[in-house]
Design a protein around this motif. Structure first.
Motif, PDB file in Angstrom:
ATOM      1  N   ARG A  94       0.960  -1.432  -0.088  1.00 16.45           N
ATOM      2  CA  ARG A  94      -0.106  -0.114   0.113  1.00 16.45           C
ATOM      3  C   ARG A  94       1.029   1.314   0.052  1.00 16.45           C
ATOM      4  O   ARG A  94       0.804   2.270  -0.979  1.00 16.45           O
ATOM      5  N   THR A  95       1.760   1.371   1.038  1.00 12.62           N
ATOM      6  CA  THR A  95       2.463   2.744   1.109  1.00 12.62           C
ATOM      7  C   THR A  95       3.586   2.860  -0.141  1.00 12.62           C
ATOM      8  O   THR A  95       3.824   3.902  -0.659  1.00 12.62           O
ATOM      9  N   GLY A  96       4.172   1.686  -0.676  1.00 13.60           N
ATOM     10  CA  GLY A  96       4.678   1.759  -1.848  1.00 13.60           C
ATOM     11  C   GLY A  96       4.089   2.637  -3.096  1.00 13.60           C
ATOM     12  O   GLY A  96       4.741   2.827  -4.172  1.00 13.60           O
ATOM     13  N   LEU A  97       2.703   2.740  -3.060  1.00  8.22           N
ATOM     14  CA  LEU A  97       2.134   3.398  -4.007  1.00  8.22           C
ATOM     15  C   LEU A  97       2.159   5.019  -4.054  1.00  8.22           C
ATOM     16  O   LEU A  97       1.843   5.751  -4.818  1.00  8.22           O
ATOM     17  N   SER A  98       2.512   5.593  -2.756  1.00  4.95           N
ATOM     18  CA  SER A  98       2.454   6.802  -2.340  1.00  4.95           C
ATOM     19  C   SER A  98       3.754   7.335  -2.834  1.00  4.95           C
ATOM     20  O   SER A  98       4.820   7.209  -2.016  1.00  4.95           O
ATOM     21  N   PRO A  99       3.942   8.359  -3.667  1.00  5.84           N
ATOM     22  CA  PRO A  99       5.228   9.283  -3.784  1.00  5.84           C
ATOM     23  C   PRO A  99       5.626  10.026  -2.520  1.00  5.84           C
ATOM     24  O   PRO A  99       7.058   9.955  -2.480  1.00  5.84           O
ATOM     25  N   LYS A 100       4.817  10.370  -1.904  1.00  8.19           N
ATOM     26  CA  LYS A 100       5.223  11.044  -0.542  1.00  8.19           C
ATOM     27  C   LYS A 100       5.841  10.552   0.304  1.00  8.19           C
ATOM     28  O   LYS A 100       6.922  10.649   0.784  1.00  8.19           O
ATOM     29  N   LEU A 101       5.301   9.037   0.416  1.00  9.87           N
ATOM     30  CA  LEU A 101       5.776   8.409   1.772  1.00  9.87           C
ATOM     31  C   LEU A 101       7.199   7.617   1.142  1.00  9.87           C
ATOM     32  O   LEU A 101       8.034   7.160   1.864  1.00  9.87           O
ATOM     33  N   ALA A 102       7.413   7.653  -0.161  1.00  6.95           N
ATOM     34  CA  ALA A 102       8.541   6.869  -0.687  1.00  6.95           C
ATOM     35  C   ALA A 102       9.889   7.810  -0.341  1.00  6.95           C
ATOM     36  O   ALA A 102      10.932   7.166  -0.299  1.00  6.95           O
ATOM     37  N   ARG A 103       9.706   9.055  -0.342  1.00 10.20           N
ATOM     38  CA  ARG A 103      11.177   9.866  -0.194  1.00 10.20           C
ATOM     39  C   ARG A 103      11.814  10.132   1.039  1.00 10.20           C
ATOM     40  O   ARG A 103      13.071  10.419   1.028  1.00 10.20           O
ATOM     41  N   HIS A 104      11.292   9.364   2.081  1.00  8.54           N
ATOM     42  CA  HIS A 104      11.902   9.618   3.501  1.00  8.54           C
ATOM     43  C   HIS A 104      13.282   8.556   3.527  1.00  8.54           C
ATOM     44  O   HIS A 104      14.200   9.009   3.743  1.00  8.54           O
ATOM     45  N   ARG A 105      12.746   7.255   3.133  1.00  4.98           N
ATOM     46  CA  ARG A 105      13.828   6.295   2.888  1.00  4.98           C
ATOM     47  C   ARG A 105      13.684   5.759   1.773  1.00  4.98           C
ATOM     48  O   ARG A 105      12.830   4.721   1.626  1.00  4.98           O
ATOM     49  N   GLU A 106      14.524   6.003   0.743  1.00  2.44           N
ATOM     50  CA  GLU A 106      14.265   5.340  -0.599  1.00  2.44           C
ATOM     51  C   GLU A 106      14.857   4.049  -0.725  1.00  2.44           C
ATOM     52  O   GLU A 106      14.433   3.053  -1.873  1.00  2.44           O
ATOM     53  N   GLU A 107      15.607   3.634   0.000  1.00  2.84           N
ATOM     54  CA  GLU A 107      16.275   2.230  -0.143  1.00  2.84           C
ATOM     55  C   GLU A 107      16.405   1.647   1.207  1.00  2.84           C
ATOM     56  O   GLU A 107      16.278   2.230   2.218  1.00  2.84           O
ATOM     57  N   GLY A 156      17.319  18.628  -0.774  1.00  2.00           N
ATOM     58  CA  GLY A 156      17.927  17.588  -0.011  1.00  2.00           C
ATOM     59  C   GLY A 156      16.763  16.538   0.347  1.00  2.00           C
ATOM     60  O   GLY A 156      15.425  16.433   0.130  1.00  2.00           O
ATOM     61  N   PRO A 157      17.174  15.408   1.077  1.00  2.00           N
ATOM     62  CA  PRO A 157      16.435  14.447   1.449  1.00  2.00           C
ATOM     63  C   PRO A 157      15.245  14.853   2.107  1.00  2.00           C
ATOM     64  O   PRO A 157      15.255  15.722   3.178  1.00  2.00           O
ATOM     65  N   ILE A 158      13.921  13.995   1.993  1.00  2.00           N
ATOM     66  CA  ILE A 158      12.782  14.546   2.669  1.00  2.00           C
ATOM     67  C   ILE A 158      12.964  14.083   4.168  1.00  2.00           C
ATOM     68  O   ILE A 158      13.249  13.155   4.498  1.00  2.00           O
ATOM     69  N   VAL A 159      12.584  15.244   4.836  1.00  2.00           N
ATOM     70  CA  VAL A 159      12.681  14.979   6.292  1.00  2.00           C
ATOM     71  C   VAL A 159      11.221  14.849   6.906  1.00  2.00           C
ATOM     72  O   VAL A 159      10.505  14.042   7.752  1.00  2.00           O
ATOM     73  N   CYS A 160      10.400  15.949   6.350  1.00  2.00           N
ATOM     74  CA  CYS A 160       8.923  16.141   6.665  1.00  2.00           C
ATOM     75  C   CYS A 160       8.142  15.737   5.550  1.00  2.00           C
ATOM     76  O   CYS A 160       7.986  16.175   4.608  1.00  2.00           O
ATOM     77  N   ALA A 161       7.546  14.252   5.607  1.00  2.00           N
ATOM     78  CA  ALA A 161       6.765  13.620   4.514  1.00  2.00           C
ATOM     79  C   ALA A 161       5.474  14.342   4.328  1.00  2.00           C
ATOM     80  O   ALA A 161       4.851  14.477   3.325  1.00  2.00           O
ATOM     81  N   LYS A 209      17.879  20.311   3.077  1.00  2.00           N
ATOM     82  CA  LYS A 209      18.799  21.631   3.044  1.00  2.00           C
ATOM     83  C   LYS A 209      17.826  22.738   3.064  1.00  2.00           C
ATOM     84  O   LYS A 209      18.262  23.657   3.504  1.00  2.00           O
ATOM     85  N   THR A 210      16.517  22.556   2.918  1.00  2.00           N
ATOM     86  CA  THR A 210      15.574  23.588   2.964  1.00  2.00           C
ATOM     87  C   THR A 210      15.574  24.146   4.405  1.00  2.00           C
ATOM     88  O   THR A 210      15.431  25.042   4.903  1.00  2.00           O
ATOM     89  N   ILE A 211      15.461  22.913   5.368  1.00  2.00           N
ATOM     90  CA  ILE A 211      15.454  23.192   6.626  1.00  2.00           C
ATOM     91  C   ILE A 211      16.585  23.992   7.122  1.00  2.00           C
ATOM     92  O   ILE A 211      16.514  24.875   8.170  1.00  2.00           O
TER      93      ILE A 211
END
Length: 866
Positions: free
Chosen positions: A582-595, A802-807, A814-816
């Motif tokens: 299920r969560t693998g379908l969400s682009p937003k949820l994927a970016r916190h830990r991509e691997e 930069g890597p997503i911190v707040c999904a 880097k924004t933060i």
């Protein structure tokens, strides 16, 4: 359109959601402010549930082998093969393996079929893997599987002890509630966890105990309370010699040595607990997922019972579950070790349930628990297996053997939402089941609150609810009258009546007040918690009404095995869920830990030649898998941590299920995922690269390391290998091709355009640098590709977030950091005001606090050097 009140699909917190349908399959999500579990709060996963309701990858029609079939043909085949197997080999030759993703009504019908009509106890659930040690501990201490706590206790506690729980990531809404109590009334927080997690970073005290030493810690604390005169066993059943045995090895220094923590820190914890009657001890998988899990649970329960910290506001032991309806499954008998309605297999209970069901052939003893069940499949003793809403080919320990067992099983049925899963590949019959947003029934959360899960979307294709599927098979096996349900409310009423049937106060679970409601009242059913405040009157569900103190002793902790010097721990990531179907379908949820990452202490990394961002092979006696290395100071030296989520559908590596031992707790049958002998070694590929493609369903490229995550408009693959990277080009779609090469660095960049739009880009290098992925991903949504596509970035200055911190709000590292430095932000609240980060689910707040501290330190150092 008016929103529909329903319940989240994820963890056992059981958050209320208001879901509003948008168009064909779209759903907007907001928290239900009136729901008692979350009062409107949602974590990142719940917030983005609307991204997972499409039909991508769905199983929409019954399948026999690789061919589409009608429901009648598929159900007739399942019923016939089960009947034939039972006739030839007996009822114990078949089994059901079900899931905490089922609704209570689904669970009830499956359990009734197996235990009352087939006549075997062989129905178990994947909840066996996450909380069955808590069940066994409750039964030994209380006489019934009752969680004697509610979320309200967190609001009233003066001390909260989190044991084996990274609550900030795994139960973020509970963590927010804890943090609110700390802010409002000064509640203290102690975290007991070998890892220094995000939760531990914000605690008043963190005890990084040695894995497996929890019994020593709790026994030592109970011995301290006894010496301080804080125990009262007058109303308890205390075995002879209990206190003598506890005192024998319960002194502070012995406990500190066993747990490998500083005596001063241990003494601080002991004194804090002793001085704070209003204490909640909240425990999760770090306690349960152990081959001594039940003893660890009872060590916690002993502590609360003997010190009177139970049945009172703000004072309770609190097992918090991982799945949305693990508790509902426990209520109806979804575990092989229980019968139904919190009854065991005592002869009078078997007779009672048999009368209620008018059952022709009641099971008279427990069935096979999960690990033993799949061993029986492997050994040929179980010849027909029906798996519902779970993926044991990934999630079971020693999963390679589980796959081999499924491959050899004469008949396998899989009911699932998804068309292709690692388990479904072994199925003879696949049955399309309803997903979240289509289901209609009830779930029970960790604090015994029953909520409705309501349909927001219509059933697509030929999809059916799980209860309907089971009832249809039961009818075809000859029991149509007993399974003639027309509505989930029919099942609910039967379940509620069974909890009250000849109960007479023997069990806390009693839903009599809700047993006669009509369909309309069921449809409108508001959340309610059963059981009131259990044990407030000092009476327990035992024959004499007294709770039991259970003698538990700390076993000697094994030294590292020769050739396996490390200890492997497994667990969850913040924004992912189970095996990511299920969560693998969400682009937003994927970016916190991509691997899938393996976390390693810096000292171990230096010794073993591991580099941050490099690849490494983690091996155990059961198997091995590749992971991306991340160096983490929060790890204890000698210990590794990997996530549980990755499967063959998303990665060529990261298969955590291959690694743990298939050893289980002798009381609960729960496998031990937390303490596996292991080793790790670096793997240096010849080349690295990535593929961005519009084809979200593209197969994994054939190379050493390939991981896939969903991104807006398509998919991102991270790649590495040893062979010729030119072979990757076979994965590229057809279209107009542009490319560039740098032979000196072994760099190759290819872009495929189709109808003037970017269809895919492939970047590979042997020794050069690779660009950031975000700009290239963004090109998938552009009608016209940006200039200099093969440069991997737009001309001029490109902002790297930069890597997503707040999904929740898609805010990058880097924004933060830039905002902290540029705007002089000195608090998490200030970051929230400036960027929104941390203002929704709150699970990123520990990371934000850490960034404030590190950014301030860096600025200070820079100023000193000028």
């Amino acid at each position: 359109m008016t929103g529909i009140r329903t319940t989240c699909a994820y963890c056992g917190v059981g958050c209320g959601i208001v879901a509003t349908r948008q168009g064909e399959r779209g759903v907007t999500i907001r928290g239900d402010a009136d729901h008692p579990a979350n009062a409107g709060r949602l974590c990142s996963k719940g917030t983005h549930l609307g991204e997972t309701t499409g039909l991508e990858g769905r199983l929409l029609h019954p399948m026999i082998g690789d061919r589409r079939a009608g429901w009648d043909k598929a159900l007739d085949l399942v019923a016939r093969r089960f009947r034939e197997t039972i006739a030839a080999h007996g009822p114990n030759s078949v089994a059901l393996y079900v899931s905490g993703q089922l609704l209570t009504e689904d669970y009830y019908v499956a359990n009734k079929l197996m235990k009352g009509f087939i006549g075997s106890g062989n129905i178990d659930t994947n909840s066996r893997l996450c909380m069955s040690s808590a069940v066994a501990g409750h039964l030994r201490a209380f006489g019934e599987d009752v969680v004697p706590a509610s979320y309200d206790d967190l609001d009233e506690a003066d001390l909260i002890v989190l044991v084996g729980s990274n609550t900030a990531w795994c139960h973020p809404v509970v963590y927010q509630r804890i943090q609110a109590a700390r802010a409002a009334r000064g509640t203290k927080l102690v975290v007991i966890d070998p890892r220094r997690t995000e939760t531990a970073e914000e605690a008043d005290l963190h005890l990084a105990i040695r894995p497996g030493s929890d019994v020593a810690l709790m026994n030592g604390l109970l011995a301290h309370c006894r010496r301080e005169g804080l125990t009262d066993d007058a109303t308890l059943d205390v075995p002879d010699g209990f206190w003598t045995a506890l005192d024998a090895d319960g002194d502070l220094w012995t406990t500190a040595r066993t747990c490998d923590v500083a005596p001063a820190d241990l003494h601080r914890f002991f004194e804090l607990f002793a001085a704070t009657p209003r204490t909640v001890t909240l425990f999760s998988q770090g306690i349960n997922q152990s081959i001594r899990g039940t003893d660890q649970v009872n060590a916690i329960l002993n502590l609360h019972l003997a010190t009177g910290r139970i049945g009172r506001p703000g004072a309770a032991p609190f097992s918090i579950t991982g799945q949305p309806n693990a508790m509902g499954g426990r209520e109806v008998g979804g575990l092989a070790s229980t019968l139904a309605a919190h009854m065991d297999f005592a002869p009078d209970n078997v007779a009672r349930v048999g009368r209620f069901w008018a059952a022709p052939q009641m099971a008279t003893k427990p069935g096979l628990k999960a690990v033993d069940l799949f061993r029986a499949v492997e050994q040929g003793r179980i010849k027909a297996l029906w798996i519902m809403a779970t993926n044991p080919a990934v999630s079971m320990p020693d999963a390679g053997r589980v796959r081999a067992a499924l491959a050899d099983c004469p008949f396998v049925v899989v009911s699932d939402v998804m068309e292709t899963t690692d388990t479904g590949l072994h199925a003879d019959v696949r049955l399309p089941a309803a997903a979240w947003g289509e289901k209609d029934g009830t779930v029970t959360n960790s604090d015994r609150t029953i909520s409705r899960q309501r349909a927001v979307l219509p059933l697509p294709g030929e999809v059916k609810p799980d209860w309907w599927i089971v009832a249809q098979v039961a009818a075809r096996m000859g029991w149509a009258d007993a399974f003639a349900y027309r509505h989930p409310a029919d099942i609910w009423r039967e379940h509620a009546r069974l909890t009250a049937y000849q109960n007479d106060g023997a069990r806390v679970l009693n839903l009599k007040a809700h047993a006669a409601i009509g369909n309309e009242a069921y449809d409108a059913l508001a959340p309610f918690r059963w059981g009131g405040r259990p044990f407030a009157d000092g009476r327990f569900s035992t024959p004499d009404g007294r709770a039991r103190l259970v003698p538990v002793r700390q076993i000697a902790l094994a030294e590292p095995l020769r050739g396996w010097p490390m200890t492997l721990n497994t667990g969850r990531y913040r924004d992912q869920w189970h095996t990511m179907t299920r969560t693998g379908l969400s682009p937003k949820l994927a970016r916190h830990r991509e691997e899938p990452l393996v976390e390693v202490h810096p000292d171990d990394a230096a010794t073993l030649g591991l580099t941050d961002g490099g690849l490494a092979r983690v091996a155990t006696p059961q198997g091995d898998s590749l992971f991306r290395v991340t160096i983490a100071t929060g790890q204890r030296p000698g210990e590794l941590f990997v996530p549980i989520h990755w499967t063959d559908r998303q990665s060529t590596g990261g298969r955590a299920g291959l690694l743990p031992r298939p050893l289980a707790d002798p009381h609960s049958g729960q496998p031990g995922f937390k303490n596996t002998p292991a080793r790790i070694e670096p793997v240096v590929p010849a080349w690295r690269g990535f593929l961005v493609t519009r084809d979200a369903a593209a197969a994994l490229p054939d190379c050493l390391w390939a991981t896939r995550v969903t991104v807006p408009g398509g998919a991102l693959f991270e790649l590495a290998g040893d062979g010729d990277p030119a072979a990757l080009e076979r994965t590229l779609p057809k279209g107009d091709r542009i490319e560039a090469q740098d032979p000196a660095k072994g760099t190759r960049r290819v872009a495929i355009l189709r109808d003037g739009r970017v269809a895919a880009v492939l970047f590979v290098t042997r020794s050069g640098l690779l660009p950031a992925r975000d700009w290239l991903i963004a090109q998938l949504d552009h009608a016209t590709p940006g200039p200099a596509l093969l440069a991997g970035r737009a001309p001029g200055t490109v902002v790297d977030h930069g890597p997503i911190v707040c999904a929740c709000f898609d805010v990058g590292l880097k924004t933060i950091v830039t905002a902290i430095a540029g705007q002089r932000l000195v608090s998490v609240a200030a970051i929230g005001e400036a960027l929104g980060a941390g203002t929704n689910c709150g699970s990123c707040r520990p990371a934000l606090a850490r960034l404030i501290a590190t950014t301030t330190l860096t600025e200070t150092a820079d100023a000193a050097s000028r």
